[in-house]
Design a protein around this motif. Structure first.
Motif, mmCIF file in Angstrom:
data_model
loop_
_atom_site.group_PDB
_atom_site.id
_atom_site.type_symbol
_atom_site.label_atom_id
_atom_site.label_comp_id
_atom_site.label_asym_id
_atom_site.label_seq_id
_atom_site.Cartn_x
_atom_site.Cartn_y
_atom_site.Cartn_z
ATOM 1 N N CYS A 32 0.834 -1.206 0.000
ATOM 2 C CA CYS A 32 0.000 0.000 0.000
ATOM 3 C C CYS A 32 0.869 1.257 0.000
ATOM 4 C CB CYS A 32 -0.928 0.017 1.212
ATOM 5 S SG CYS A 32 -2.171 -1.272 1.185
ATOM 6 N N ALA A 33 1.933 1.229 0.773
ATOM 7 C CA ALA A 33 2.841 2.378 0.833
ATOM 8 C C ALA A 33 3.513 2.598 -0.513
ATOM 9 C CB ALA A 33 3.885 2.169 1.920
ATOM 10 N N ASN A 34 3.818 1.514 -1.217
ATOM 11 C CA ASN A 34 4.422 1.640 -2.537
ATOM 12 C C ASN A 34 3.456 2.344 -3.494
ATOM 13 O OD1 ASN A 34 6.442 1.250 -4.523
ATOM 14 N ND2 ASN A 34 5.304 -0.501 -5.304
ATOM 15 N N SER A 35 2.177 2.001 -3.428
ATOM 16 C CA SER A 35 1.180 2.676 -4.259
ATOM 17 C C SER A 35 1.091 4.153 -3.902
ATOM 18 C CB SER A 35 -0.197 2.024 -4.087
ATOM 19 O OG SER A 35 -0.173 0.712 -4.556
ATOM 20 N N MET A 36 1.073 4.440 -2.605
ATOM 21 C CA MET A 36 1.014 5.832 -2.159
ATOM 22 C C MET A 36 2.253 6.587 -2.624
ATOM 23 S SD MET A 36 0.185 7.429 1.605
ATOM 24 C CE MET A 36 1.719 7.094 2.436
ATOM 25 N N TYR A 37 3.401 5.956 -2.559
ATOM 26 C CA TYR A 37 4.649 6.588 -3.004
ATOM 27 C C TYR A 37 4.586 6.930 -4.487
ATOM 28 C CZ TYR A 37 9.548 7.200 -4.190
ATOM 29 O OH TYR A 37 10.728 7.704 -4.668
ATOM 30 N N THR A 42 4.165 11.000 -8.640
ATOM 31 C CA THR A 42 3.582 11.479 -9.892
ATOM 32 C C THR A 42 3.000 12.879 -9.718
ATOM 33 O OG1 THR A 42 3.057 9.222 -10.579
ATOM 34 C CG2 THR A 42 1.855 10.995 -11.667
ATOM 35 N N ILE A 43 2.308 13.098 -8.607
ATOM 36 C CA ILE A 43 1.722 14.420 -8.349
ATOM 37 C C ILE A 43 2.808 15.478 -8.246
ATOM 38 C CG2 ILE A 43 0.487 15.802 -6.622
ATOM 39 C CD1 ILE A 43 -1.127 13.219 -6.015
ATOM 40 N N ILE A 44 3.863 15.181 -7.529
ATOM 41 C CA ILE A 44 4.950 16.146 -7.341
ATOM 42 C C ILE A 44 5.659 16.444 -8.660
ATOM 43 C CG2 ILE A 44 7.225 16.457 -6.283
ATOM 44 C CD1 ILE A 44 6.055 15.044 -3.794
ATOM 45 N N ASN A 45 5.874 15.425 -9.474
ATOM 46 C CA ASN A 45 6.595 15.608 -10.731
ATOM 47 C C ASN A 45 5.756 16.246 -11.839
ATOM 48 O OD1 ASN A 45 8.938 14.549 -9.653
ATOM 49 N ND2 ASN A 45 8.444 12.476 -10.305
ATOM 50 N N ASP A 46 4.426 16.176 -11.720
ATOM 51 C CA ASP A 46 3.543 16.751 -12.731
ATOM 52 C C ASP A 46 3.291 18.215 -12.389
ATOM 53 O OD1 ASP A 46 1.741 17.267 -14.725
ATOM 54 O OD2 ASP A 46 0.182 15.952 -13.954
ATOM 55 N N LYS A 47 4.019 19.095 -13.021
ATOM 56 C CA LYS A 47 3.959 20.529 -12.709
ATOM 57 C C LYS A 47 2.586 21.129 -12.987
ATOM 58 C CE LYS A 47 8.233 20.545 -11.525
ATOM 59 N NZ LYS A 47 8.558 20.310 -10.159
ATOM 60 N N GLU A 48 1.867 20.610 -13.974
ATOM 61 C CA GLU A 48 0.545 21.141 -14.289
ATOM 62 C C GLU A 48 -0.462 20.867 -13.185
ATOM 63 O OE1 GLU A 48 -0.794 19.733 -18.037
ATOM 64 O OE2 GLU A 48 0.942 20.466 -19.111
ATOM 65 N N SER A 49 -0.296 19.753 -12.480
ATOM 66 C CA SER A 49 -1.285 19.386 -11.465
ATOM 67 C C SER A 49 -1.175 20.231 -10.204
ATOM 68 C CB SER A 49 -1.174 17.905 -11.109
ATOM 69 O OG SER A 49 -0.006 17.664 -10.359
ATOM 70 N N HIS A 50 -0.119 20.995 -10.060
ATOM 71 C CA HIS A 50 0.019 21.844 -8.883
ATOM 72 C C HIS A 50 -1.146 22.820 -8.796
ATOM 73 C CE1 HIS A 50 4.511 21.117 -7.991
ATOM 74 N NE2 HIS A 50 4.026 20.120 -8.684
ATOM 75 N N GLU A 51 -1.589 23.321 -9.936
ATOM 76 C CA GLU A 51 -2.683 24.273 -9.954
ATOM 77 C C GLU A 51 -4.027 23.585 -9.725
ATOM 78 O OE1 GLU A 51 -2.316 26.322 -13.640
ATOM 79 O OE2 GLU A 51 -0.330 27.106 -13.146
ATOM 80 N N ARG A 52 -4.164 22.372 -10.165
ATOM 81 C CA ARG A 52 -5.437 21.657 -10.039
ATOM 82 C C ARG A 52 -5.280 20.443 -9.128
ATOM 83 N NH1 ARG A 52 -3.973 20.312 -15.515
ATOM 84 N NH2 ARG A 52 -4.396 18.228 -15.017
ATOM 85 N N LEU A 53 -4.521 20.591 -8.076
ATOM 86 C CA LEU A 53 -4.181 19.465 -7.209
ATOM 87 C C LEU A 53 -5.417 18.803 -6.615
ATOM 88 C CD1 LEU A 53 -2.030 17.738 -5.899
ATOM 89 C CD2 LEU A 53 -1.837 19.442 -4.096
ATOM 90 N N PHE A 54 -6.349 19.591 -6.113
ATOM 91 C CA PHE A 54 -7.545 19.012 -5.491
ATOM 92 C C PHE A 54 -8.336 18.188 -6.505
ATOM 93 C CE2 PHE A 54 -11.993 19.087 -4.202
ATOM 94 C CZ PHE A 54 -11.881 18.505 -2.949
ATOM 95 N N ASP A 55 -8.508 18.713 -7.711
ATOM 96 C CA ASP A 55 -9.244 17.975 -8.741
ATOM 97 C C ASP A 55 -8.538 16.682 -9.112
ATOM 98 O OD1 ASP A 55 -11.184 19.932 -8.822
ATOM 99 O OD2 ASP A 55 -10.252 21.003 -10.495
ATOM 100 N N GLU A 56 -7.228 16.758 -9.214
ATOM 101 C CA GLU A 56 -6.446 15.565 -9.551
ATOM 102 C C GLU A 56 -6.584 14.495 -8.464
ATOM 103 O OE1 GLU A 56 -4.391 14.679 -12.166
ATOM 104 O OE2 GLU A 56 -5.177 16.399 -13.253
ATOM 105 N N LEU A 57 -6.429 14.926 -7.214
ATOM 106 C CA LEU A 57 -6.520 13.967 -6.106
ATOM 107 C C LEU A 57 -7.911 13.364 -6.005
ATOM 108 C CD1 LEU A 57 -4.444 15.715 -3.299
ATOM 109 C CD2 LEU A 57 -3.862 13.660 -4.566
#
Length: 89
Positions: A32-37, A42-57
């Motif tokens: 489970c931790a591996n999946s979370m990692y 992916t979220i940290i490396n995807d610069k576009e998702s920083h602006e839409r983080l809540f929607d992505e999550l």
């Protein structure tokens, strides 16, 4: 992003605790931790998702929940068929 970074660090710690363990629970937590990692990385490396983080999550959590629930009826059916009926005393 600080919370996502915290999840990344916690997942690394859980993975390291589960490595080499013979305990089934530790192996499950490590998986489970591996999946979370992977998700947090992916979220940290995807610069576009920083602006839409809540929607992505929200979308990712919904996808994970849907995957978990898609097999629920089969699991319930298997549990019902494998339960041993004991006579009432």
């Amino acid at each position: 992003m600080q919370i996502v970074q915290l999840f990344l660090e916690k997942s690394k710690n859980k993975i390291n605790k589960g490595v080499g363990s013979t305990n089934v629970d530790s192996k499950f937590k490590s998986c489970c931790a591996n999946s979370m990692y992977r998700i947090t990385e992916t979220i940290i490396n995807d610069k576009e998702s920083h602006e839409r983080l809540f929607d992505e999550l929200s979308s990712r959590i919904a996808d994970i929940m849907a995957a978990c629930l898609s097999n629920l009826s089969q699991v319930i059916a298997m549990k019902c068929h494998t339960q041993v009926a004991e006579p009432a005393h």
